[in-house]
Design a protein around this motif. Structure first.
Motif, PDB file in Angstrom:
ATOM      1  N   ASP A  52      12.667  30.904  43.860  1.00  0.00           N
ATOM      2  CA  ASP A  52      13.416  30.119  42.883  1.00  0.00           C
ATOM      3  C   ASP A  52      14.421  30.986  42.129  1.00  0.00           C
ATOM      4  OD1 ASP A  52      12.023  27.880  43.649  1.00  0.00           O
ATOM      5  OD2 ASP A  52      10.635  27.920  41.932  1.00  0.00           O
ATOM      6  N   VAL A  53      13.999  32.196  41.757  1.00  0.00           N
ATOM      7  CA  VAL A  53      14.897  33.111  41.048  1.00  0.00           C
ATOM      8  C   VAL A  53      16.056  33.517  41.950  1.00  0.00           C
ATOM      9  CG1 VAL A  53      15.100  35.421  40.041  1.00  0.00           C
ATOM     10  CG2 VAL A  53      13.164  33.968  39.443  1.00  0.00           C
ATOM     11  N   LEU A  54      15.748  33.864  43.200  1.00  0.00           N
ATOM     12  CA  LEU A  54      16.799  34.251  44.142  1.00  0.00           C
ATOM     13  C   LEU A  54      17.765  33.095  44.392  1.00  0.00           C
ATOM     14  CD1 LEU A  54      14.746  36.316  46.752  1.00  0.00           C
ATOM     15  CD2 LEU A  54      16.329  37.179  45.012  1.00  0.00           C
ATOM     16  N   ARG A  55      17.234  31.902  44.523  1.00  0.00           N
ATOM     17  CA  ARG A  55      18.079  30.724  44.741  1.00  0.00           C
ATOM     18  C   ARG A  55      18.994  30.488  43.540  1.00  0.00           C
ATOM     19  NH1 ARG A  55      14.522  26.826  46.422  1.00  0.00           N
ATOM     20  NH2 ARG A  55      15.142  27.125  48.578  1.00  0.00           N
ATOM     21  N   GLU A  56      18.442  30.616  42.339  1.00  0.00           N
ATOM     22  CA  GLU A  56      19.217  30.439  41.109  1.00  0.00           C
ATOM     23  C   GLU A  56      20.330  31.495  41.017  1.00  0.00           C
ATOM     24  OE1 GLU A  56      20.345  28.592  37.657  1.00  0.00           O
ATOM     25  OE2 GLU A  56      18.711  27.938  38.959  1.00  0.00           O
ATOM     26  N   GLU A  57      19.995  32.747  41.329  1.00  0.00           N
ATOM     27  CA  GLU A  57      20.999  33.814  41.296  1.00  0.00           C
ATOM     28  C   GLU A  57      22.104  33.568  42.327  1.00  0.00           C
ATOM     29  OE1 GLU A  57      18.925  37.505  41.853  1.00  0.00           O
ATOM     30  OE2 GLU A  57      18.098  37.484  39.816  1.00  0.00           O
ATOM     31  N   ALA A  58      21.726  33.147  43.522  1.00  0.00           N
ATOM     32  CA  ALA A  58      22.714  32.871  44.569  1.00  0.00           C
ATOM     33  C   ALA A  58      23.622  31.726  44.148  1.00  0.00           C
ATOM     34  CB  ALA A  58      22.009  32.558  45.886  1.00  0.00           C
ATOM     35  N   ARG A  59      23.061  30.709  43.540  1.00  0.00           N
ATOM     36  CA  ARG A  59      23.867  29.569  43.078  1.00  0.00           C
ATOM     37  C   ARG A  59      24.839  30.013  41.987  1.00  0.00           C
ATOM     38  NH1 ARG A  59      24.654  24.181  44.397  1.00  0.00           N
ATOM     39  NH2 ARG A  59      25.640  23.214  42.629  1.00  0.00           N
ATOM     40  N   HIS A  60      24.353  30.815  41.053  1.00  0.00           N
ATOM     41  CA  HIS A  60      25.203  31.308  39.970  1.00  0.00           C
ATOM     42  C   HIS A  60      26.363  32.147  40.532  1.00  0.00           C
ATOM     43  CE1 HIS A  60      26.309  32.600  35.971  1.00  0.00           C
ATOM     44  NE2 HIS A  60      26.258  33.868  36.367  1.00  0.00           N
ATOM     45  N   GLU A  61      26.059  33.047  41.470  1.00  0.00           N
ATOM     46  CA  GLU A  61      27.103  33.859  42.100  1.00  0.00           C
ATOM     47  C   GLU A  61      28.106  32.985  42.844  1.00  0.00           C
ATOM     48  OE1 GLU A  61      25.279  36.854  44.545  1.00  0.00           O
ATOM     49  OE2 GLU A  61      24.160  37.679  42.854  1.00  0.00           O
ATOM     50  N   ALA A  62      27.622  31.967  43.540  1.00  0.00           N
ATOM     51  CA  ALA A  62      28.514  31.061  44.271  1.00  0.00           C
ATOM     52  C   ALA A  62      29.429  30.316  43.302  1.00  0.00           C
ATOM     53  CB  ALA A  62      27.693  30.078  45.103  1.00  0.00           C
ATOM     54  N   GLU A  63      28.875  29.850  42.199  1.00  0.00           N
ATOM     55  CA  GLU A  63      29.686  29.137  41.203  1.00  0.00           C
ATOM     56  C   GLU A  63      30.764  30.047  40.625  1.00  0.00           C
ATOM     57  OE1 GLU A  63      26.748  27.762  38.448  1.00  0.00           O
ATOM     58  OE2 GLU A  63      26.190  26.057  39.725  1.00  0.00           O
ATOM     59  N   GLN A  64      30.395  31.281  40.295  1.00  0.00           N
ATOM     60  CA  GLN A  64      31.375  32.215  39.748  1.00  0.00           C
ATOM     61  C   GLN A  64      32.472  32.526  40.769  1.00  0.00           C
ATOM     62  OE1 GLN A  64      29.008  35.527  38.281  1.00  0.00           O
ATOM     63  NE2 GLN A  64      29.290  34.772  36.197  1.00  0.00           N
ATOM     64  N   ARG A  65      32.066  32.732  41.998  1.00  0.00           N
ATOM     65  CA  ARG A  65      33.049  33.039  43.043  1.00  0.00           C
ATOM     66  C   ARG A  65      34.017  31.882  43.235  1.00  0.00           C
ATOM     67  NH1 ARG A  65      31.963  34.916  49.273  1.00  0.00           N
ATOM     68  NH2 ARG A  65      34.067  35.684  49.601  1.00  0.00           N
ATOM     69  N   LEU A  66      33.489  30.670  43.301  1.00  0.00           N
ATOM     70  CA  LEU A  66      34.363  29.515  43.490  1.00  0.00           C
ATOM     71  C   LEU A  66      35.281  29.300  42.284  1.00  0.00           C
ATOM     72  CD1 LEU A  66      32.348  26.774  45.410  1.00  0.00           C
ATOM     73  CD2 LEU A  66      34.109  28.332  46.251  1.00  0.00           C
ATOM     74  N   GLN A  67      34.821  29.624  41.095  1.00  0.00           N
ATOM     75  CA  GLN A  67      35.683  29.510  39.923  1.00  0.00           C
ATOM     76  C   GLN A  67      36.856  30.488  40.007  1.00  0.00           C
ATOM     77  OE1 GLN A  67      35.764  27.224  37.565  1.00  0.00           O
ATOM     78  NE2 GLN A  67      34.020  26.215  38.544  1.00  0.00           N
ATOM     79  N   ARG A  68      36.578  31.706  40.485  1.00  0.00           N
ATOM     80  CA  ARG A  68      37.670  32.689  40.660  1.00  0.00           C
ATOM     81  C   ARG A  68      38.670  32.191  41.708  1.00  0.00           C
ATOM     82  NH1 ARG A  68      33.291  36.269  40.378  1.00  0.00           N
ATOM     83  NH2 ARG A  68      33.286  36.528  42.635  1.00  0.00           N
ATOM     84  N   VAL A  69      38.156  31.700  42.817  1.00  0.00           N
ATOM     85  CA  VAL A  69      39.038  31.199  43.880  1.00  0.00           C
ATOM     86  C   VAL A  69      39.790  29.966  43.393  1.00  0.00           C
ATOM     87  CG1 VAL A  69      39.138  30.324  46.238  1.00  0.00           C
ATOM     88  CG2 VAL A  69      37.570  32.185  45.680  1.00  0.00           C
ATOM     89  N   ALA A  70      39.134  29.132  42.608  1.00  0.00           N
ATOM     90  CA  ALA A  70      39.785  27.922  42.076  1.00  0.00           C
ATOM     91  C   ALA A  70      40.985  28.283  41.204  1.00  0.00           C
ATOM     92  CB  ALA A  70      38.781  27.092  41.281  1.00  0.00           C
ATOM     93  N   ARG A  71      40.872  29.367  40.446  1.00  0.00           N
ATOM     94  CA  ARG A  71      42.023  29.816  39.645  1.00  0.00           C
ATOM     95  C   ARG A  71      43.191  30.210  40.551  1.00  0.00           C
ATOM     96  NH1 ARG A  71      37.839  31.571  36.281  1.00  0.00           N
ATOM     97  NH2 ARG A  71      37.674  33.636  37.199  1.00  0.00           N
ATOM     98  N   GLU A  72      42.882  30.890  41.669  1.00  0.00           N
ATOM     99  CA  GLU A  72      43.933  31.252  42.629  1.00  0.00           C
ATOM    100  C   GLU A  72      44.600  29.999  43.197  1.00  0.00           C
ATOM    101  OE1 GLU A  72      42.910  34.088  45.727  1.00  0.00           O
ATOM    102  OE2 GLU A  72      41.221  34.758  44.499  1.00  0.00           O
ATOM    103  N   VAL A  73      43.789  29.029  43.568  1.00  0.00           N
ATOM    104  CA  VAL A  73      44.322  27.774  44.124  1.00  0.00           C
ATOM    105  C   VAL A  73      45.207  27.098  43.100  1.00  0.00           C
ATOM    106  CG1 VAL A  73      43.712  25.459  44.941  1.00  0.00           C
ATOM    107  CG2 VAL A  73      42.407  27.442  45.737  1.00  0.00           C
ATOM    108  N   ASN A  74      44.762  27.065  41.859  1.00  0.00           N
ATOM    109  CA  ASN A  74      45.547  26.431  40.807  1.00  0.00           C
ATOM    110  C   ASN A  74      46.885  27.136  40.613  1.00  0.00           C
ATOM    111  OD1 ASN A  74      46.038  26.356  37.510  1.00  0.00           O
ATOM    112  ND2 ASN A  74      45.521  24.394  38.471  1.00  0.00           N
ATOM    113  N   GLN A  75      46.892  28.460  40.691  1.00  0.00           N
ATOM    114  CA  GLN A  75      48.140  29.209  40.556  1.00  0.00           C
ATOM    115  C   GLN A  75      49.095  28.917  41.713  1.00  0.00           C
ATOM    116  OE1 GLN A  75      46.815  33.244  40.170  1.00  0.00           O
ATOM    117  NE2 GLN A  75      46.424  33.058  37.980  1.00  0.00           N
TER     118      GLN A  75
END
Length: 155
Positions: A52-75
């Protein structure tokens, strides 16, 4: 309804070429970009709390990564991308998302041009006769070694 260009954000280098291509196509056609990140299932199946902890960490990392990429897409496009995070086998989750989301118009993948093993597992799978029959949208394959100038000239 705008065309939605889906890009798989993974751990390869070539997905960036696919992203640039999708952004430029979306920008020039009044479309939008959608991003998919698939979290591989945890290999620790016997220790529920640890899993559960590993899954939560992976989800958090995925969300952060997609937010960074989303900023690039928006630009690049001036629009906010659609974000999808799924857990499982990448090819299964990709096909499931395409089947579930009728708004997705085009799948854009980057091809590995440096490996003797081929363009990458997703492209190899999707271009097989079994998988291509399940794909209801066009598949655009962008060589991963294209420069940003070359991609801009193409789009």
């Amino acid at each position: 309804m705008p065309r939605i260009f889906l890009v798989v954000v993974d751990n390869t280098e070539e997905w960036r070429a696919a992203l640039r291509y999708a952004c430029r196509r979306a920008q020039h056609t009044g479309g939008r970009v959608a991003l998919l990140h698939v979290i591989s299932p945890s290999e620790i199946q016997h220790w529920g709390a640890i899993e559960d902890v590993l899954r939560e960490e992976a989800r958090h990392e995925a969300e952060q990564r997609l937010q960074r990429v989303a900023r690039e897409v928006n630009q690049l496009t001036g629009t906010i991308p659609i974000l999808h995070i799924r857990e499982g086998a990448a090819r299964d989750e990709l096909l499931a998302l395409i089947a579930e989301e009728p708004s997705i118009s085009v799948l854009v993948l980057g091809a590995d041009t440096t490996s003797s093993a081929g363009p990458g597992p997703l492209i190899q799978y999707l271009t097989s006769s079994k998988a291509i029959a399940r794909l209801r949208i066009p598949l655009t394959i962008v060589p991963g070694n294209l420069t940003t100038d070359a991609i801009d000239a193409l789009t």
